[in-house]
Enzyme design. Sequence first.
Site, PDB file in Angstrom:
ATOM      1  N   HIS A 283       0.832  -1.216   0.000  1.00  0.00           N
ATOM      2  CA  HIS A 283       0.000   0.000   0.000  1.00  0.00           C
ATOM      3  C   HIS A 283       0.858   1.254   0.000  1.00  0.00           C
ATOM      4  CE1 HIS A 283       0.249   1.006   4.386  1.00  0.00           C
ATOM      5  NE2 HIS A 283       0.223  -0.302   4.586  1.00  0.00           N
ATOM      6  N   GLU A 329      -4.920   1.907   2.484  1.00  0.00           N
ATOM      7  CA  GLU A 329      -5.024   0.756   3.389  1.00  0.00           C
ATOM      8  C   GLU A 329      -5.195   1.207   4.830  1.00  0.00           C
ATOM      9  OE1 GLU A 329      -3.464  -2.297   6.213  1.00  0.00           O
ATOM     10  OE2 GLU A 329      -2.714  -0.280   5.807  1.00  0.00           O
ATOM     11  N   GLU A 330      -4.527   2.296   5.208  1.00  0.00           N
ATOM     12  CA  GLU A 330      -4.434   2.661   6.618  1.00  0.00           C
ATOM     13  C   GLU A 330      -5.760   3.080   7.237  1.00  0.00           C
ATOM     14  OE1 GLU A 330      -2.137   1.914   8.384  1.00  0.00           O
ATOM     15  OE2 GLU A 330      -0.209   2.068   7.381  1.00  0.00           O
ATOM     16  N   HIS A 427       3.569   2.922  12.516  1.00  0.00           N
ATOM     17  CA  HIS A 427       2.691   4.085  12.708  1.00  0.00           C
ATOM     18  C   HIS A 427       3.300   5.204  13.552  1.00  0.00           C
ATOM     19  CE1 HIS A 427      -1.171   1.434  11.997  1.00  0.00           C
ATOM     20  NE2 HIS A 427      -0.358   1.488  10.937  1.00  0.00           N
TER      21      HIS A 427
END
Length: 460
Positions: A283, A329-330, A427
């Site tokens: 992604h 995606e996140e 993250h």
Amino acid sequence: MKKILLPILLLSLLPVFGQSSVESDSEKIAAIYDMALTNGKSYDWLDYLSNGIGGRLSGSYSAQRAVDYTKKELDSLGLDKVWLQEVMVPKWTRGAREYAYIETIPGSSTPINICALGGSVATPEGGTKAEVIEVHGLDELEKFGEEKIKGKIVFFNRPMDATNIHTFKAYGGAVDQRGNGAAEASKYGAVGVLVRSMNLRIDEYPHAGGMYYGDIPEDRKIPAAAISTKDAEYLSSVLKLQKDLKVYFKMNCETHPDAKSYNVIGEITGSQYPDEYIVVGGHLDSWDLGDGSHDDGAGCVQSMEVLRLFKEMGYKPKRSIRVVLFMNEENGLRGGLKYAEVAKEKSEDHIFALESDSGGFTPRGFTFHADATQLKKLQSWASLFTPYYLHIFQQGEGGADIGPLEGDGTVLAGLQPDSQRYFDYHHAATDTFDKINKRELELGGASMAALIYLVDKYGL
């Protein structure tokens, strides 16, 4: 004389054309690794994605720059097709940096490290200050009830299980408090939530990630932030001494209308079975605190490298092989859903999809979402990877972006790198290019190319 020479000539060619497929596969795989490790492009591509562009939140200018850059690089490889697939994505912005502190008595405060969780609403303009109630899971909310929670900040402090060697399972065992904590706490009248960062290490870096309100009314949405593991430990210890302490936090995030973005797709069309598709991807979007090198710039450039290696080696696949760089995606999975939707509309036959979304560390093997017959065939190739220290060939998950392709016999696979360091960076502001090891990254791309080669050659 000619009648004698012909049998001799044929016998001399037997070692070349009559060698076993295992031997030829070993040689082909060795050539893939050699080229990736001596003439690879993935590290340079990632350098630009990370340092030239940076964090790539869906709907942002940086995300669009990443789309433009990767399409340009795929165009330069001489693939049969390269195109952009339009997809509408959520757009959320962090705004000015968050600020928070613990107040034990009026006028006495200790700053703590937090970050807004993706999708959260902002605090009121003046911030949120309230007493704190510590819980260790969603199930504890009902135990405390509205009487003890209303008007307070709920502090979710369940750590990832450090005893679980499979760190992604440890992550899965704790992440529900991040994803659903605010929605559940709001039902009991909480005014905000702090969630312990999904991190096995004790440090000062808060880790972002998505959170979701579900269908609760707009006026019931409460701000949600991640707190660093070091500050979570500190807050928990102080709460044991003083239960009426208060926490103040200020966030300036905002949700905007959906924005237009794209999946980036490149294809080498199959020479024998062009209507059978093999997908390899990662992604392209990332969170904004770091530059998204491990999550998931690494997976994107490794996937691009698979097709580059095939072109460089002159390998002409039997089946059509696509690289797909998924967007969003996140915080929405819109790219993966869109790709699967279009594939279904076109009745495309996807036999295999491989995703790299677990960091750019040393590859250890693959997991497969496959039936027993397919898995047996995949595992029959495991010995070919022994020289490269890959040992994981087992049933498991593929990846979030390729998940929507499940069904109709499609095998979903995930590259499995060593995961022990992954959640130090996942993250967080620490997910930066300097945490990437060039050789490990290249080994991952080579491993993916080797597996794709076998799937293409023998089918499933």
